[in-house]
Design an enzyme around this catalytic site. Structure first.
Site, short mmCIF file in Angstrom:
data_model
loop_
_atom_site.label_atom_id
_atom_site.label_comp_id
_atom_site.label_asym_id
_atom_site.label_seq_id
_atom_site.Cartn_x
_atom_site.Cartn_y
_atom_site.Cartn_z
N ARG A 133 -25.50 18.77 -8.17
CA ARG A 133 -24.89 19.99 -8.66
C ARG A 133 -23.83 19.68 -9.74
NH1 ARG A 133 -23.46 25.64 -8.64
NH2 ARG A 133 -21.32 25.56 -9.21
N CYS B 133 -28.41 25.47 -3.40
CA CYS B 133 -28.44 24.19 -2.70
C CYS B 133 -28.24 24.48 -1.23
CB CYS B 133 -27.40 23.24 -3.24
SG CYS B 133 -25.76 23.58 -2.65
N ARG C 158 -24.26 29.03 -4.73
CA ARG C 158 -23.53 28.31 -5.78
C ARG C 158 -23.87 28.81 -7.19
NH1 ARG C 158 -22.45 22.25 -3.51
NH2 ARG C 158 -20.38 22.64 -4.24
N PRO C 159 -23.49 30.06 -7.50
CA PRO C 159 -23.73 30.56 -8.86
C PRO C 159 -22.81 29.87 -9.87
CG PRO C 159 -22.49 32.16 -7.56
CD PRO C 159 -22.83 31.02 -6.63
N ILE C 160 -23.09 30.07 -11.17
CA ILE C 160 -22.26 29.42 -12.20
C ILE C 160 -21.63 30.46 -13.15
CG2 ILE C 160 -23.41 27.18 -12.15
CD1 ILE C 160 -24.90 28.11 -14.74
N LYS D 18 -15.03 11.02 -4.47
CA LYS D 18 -16.23 11.52 -5.16
C LYS D 18 -15.87 12.66 -6.11
CE LYS D 18 -19.22 14.55 -2.99
NZ LYS D 18 -19.36 15.73 -3.85
N ASN D 19 -15.10 13.62 -5.60
CA ASN D 19 -14.85 14.82 -6.40
C ASN D 19 -13.85 14.59 -7.53
OD1 ASN D 19 -16.65 16.05 -4.78
ND2 ASN D 19 -15.18 17.36 -3.69
N ASP E 110 -14.73 21.25 2.82
CA ASP E 110 -15.41 19.96 3.02
C ASP E 110 -14.99 19.25 4.30
OD1 ASP E 110 -16.79 20.35 0.69
OD2 ASP E 110 -15.67 18.92 -0.50
N ARG F 211 -24.53 10.41 -0.27
CA ARG F 211 -24.08 11.07 -1.51
C ARG F 211 -22.56 10.97 -1.67
NH1 ARG F 211 -24.97 16.87 -1.64
NH2 ARG F 211 -23.46 16.46 -3.25
N LEU G 73 -18.79 31.85 -13.15
CA LEU G 73 -17.40 31.57 -13.55
C LEU G 73 -17.35 30.51 -14.64
CD1 LEU G 73 -15.87 31.63 -9.95
CD2 LEU G 73 -15.63 33.40 -11.69
#
Ligand code: UD1
Length: 420
Positions: A92, A116, A121-123, A22-23, A305, A397, A125
């Site tokens: 996300r 979430c 989970r800030p953005i 997935k990733n 994970d 998911r 960066l």
């Protein structure tokens, strides 16, 4: 609503093949919009996140569809730089679209992904990285308007090796004139796969898998056929399932080299593990013993994970286990559910102390996030009686029909539908 019914107690036996990661697939789908031409992603897993990403790419004007086991993305006709808000909120990873849309159109409008289940989970960066390349941002009503008219190569030093931010900057930089350096980059195998994919399209990226990534901007990228790496977390979850049921399984299409930290802990628990280049065999002991302690860290440290799956194994292991979660703040959300099944878990902030018990019993539990849901299924496989796991949509998911993979190994698990 669909749910899993699991009857525990059957040792897993047999062989199963692991689907693509997935990733790896999600950023590769995002990067596909940089190509002039058609990209074929081979063995594209049937997971909900991949379908949502195809929807997003389609809304930008691309042709994006599944053809058999593959996904095909064609950018002819793409013209839009505004991310569809409703879809972006579903996943996300839509934030990954910011880099490639900017690379392609020099402007982008994206939705703030917000929080979430597993943390804030800030953005920051992602934004800092793109800012270093000359992008400016203007936020209004939950939308982020990005202006990349002054984009050029830049030198970025991340305060933390964020996977998503590293990938976003890589994707923004491949079609941007000049040289970009990313220092303190994330080193996950999926970053290396993204580099391999973009280089196959004609990009000039090097250094992925190390702390510093170097990108030389090119003018055009071409379409390509590409097979992403196998999913190390799906592989790890199935190894954990064999371990918790006292079974013996073989995984095909699995890279032990991407799972060194996980394999090491499973060996500490008494599992015998052998592997070739593309397969892994695990034989579990009669009873697992605790691996002592574990803390999650960026790769090559222990993957967050896989944390809840190892917590599930620790519940029935001999001895006490201490697990510290350093990456996401809400990843012990299922401790109460495990305790209702007979576990002995005590939480102290970001640390869980698990005292091994001999028996678990079935219960009705609800998944709150993807990996947590998988952890509940593992506990169900090892519990006496029947366990019901609700919110299977969260598990879907990232696992392509987890129940079928487990049932093919002899587990007693069914997907049922609650029509009420
Ligand atoms: C990716 C993976 C996810 C995995 C995670 C960590 C994908 C699609 N998802 O998520 O499965 O659990 O890596 O291995 O690849 N952070 C900030 N600011 C930012 C970005 C991140 O503070 O701008 C923080 C996050 O809140 C978190 C940590 O950094 O605490 C790690 O996040 P990151 O590496 O970015 O994970 P993702 O890319 O979201």
């Amino acid at each position: 609503m669909e749910f899993f019914e699991v009857r525990g107690g059957k040792p897993l036996q047999g062989t199963v093949a692991i689907h693509s990661a997935k990733n790896a697939v999600l950023p590769i789908m995002a990067a596909s919009i940089l190509a002039d031409g058609q990209v074929t992603i081979m063995d594209c897993p049937r997971i909900a996140d991949a379908d949502n990403m195809l929807d997003i790419v389609r809304t930008l004007g691309c042709r994006a569809e599944r053809v058999g086991e593959n996904a095909v993305i064609d950018t002819a006709g793409m013209q839009d730089w505004v991310m569809p808000e409703a879809l972006a909120k579903k996943l996300r990873s839509s934030i990954f679209m910011m880099g490639p849309i900017l690379g392609r159109f020099r402007k982008a409008t994206v939705t703030h992904p917000g929080g979430c289940e597993i943390g804030l989970r800030p953005i920051n960066l992602h934004l800092n990285g793109l800012r270093a390349m000359g992008v400016t941002f203007h936020e209004e009503g939950g939308l982020i308007h990005c202006d990349g008219s002054g984009m050029r190569g830049g030198e970025i030093h991340f305060d933390y090796p964020s996977v998503g931010a590293t990938e976003n900057v890589m994707m923004a930089a491949v079609l941007t004139p000049g040289t970009t350096w990313i220092h303190n980059a994330a080193r996950e195998p999926e970053i290396v796969d993204l580099q391999r994919f973009m280089n196959a399209m004609g990009a000039k990226v090097s250094g992925a898998g190390t702390h510093s990534i170097h990108i030389e901007g090119v003018q055009k990228l071409r379409g390509v056929n590409y097979r992403p790496i196998p999913d190390r977390i799906v592989a790890g979850t199935l190894l954990a399932a064999a371990a918790i049921t006292g079974g013996e399984i073989t995984l095909d299409n699995a890279h032990a080299g991407d799972l060194v930290a996980v394999i090491s802990k499973l060996r500490d628990m008494g599992c015998e593990i052998r592997h070739g280049l593309t397969n892994i065999n695990l034989r579990a002991p009669k009873r697992l013993r605790s691996f002592g302690q574990l803390q999650t860290l960026p790769y090559p440290g222990f993957p967050t994970d896989m944390q809840v799956q190892m917590l599930a194994l620790s519940i029935k292991a001999m001895g006490t286990t201490v697990i510290t979660e350093n990456v996401f703040e809400n990843r012990f959300a299922h401790a109460g559910d495990f305790n209702r099944m007979g576990a002995d878990i005590v939480l102290h902030d970001r640390t869980a102390v698990i005292r091994g018990v001999e028996k678990l019993h079935g219960a009705s539990v609800v998944a709150r996030d993807l990996r947590g849901g998988a952890g509940l299924v593992l506990a169900g496989l090892a519990a006496e009686g029947t366990t019901i796991v609700e919110r299977v949509d969260l598990i879907d998911r990232g696992y392509a029909a987890l129940e079928q993979m487990l049932a093919s190994l002899g587990a007693d698990i069914r997907r049922l539908c609650d029509t009420a």
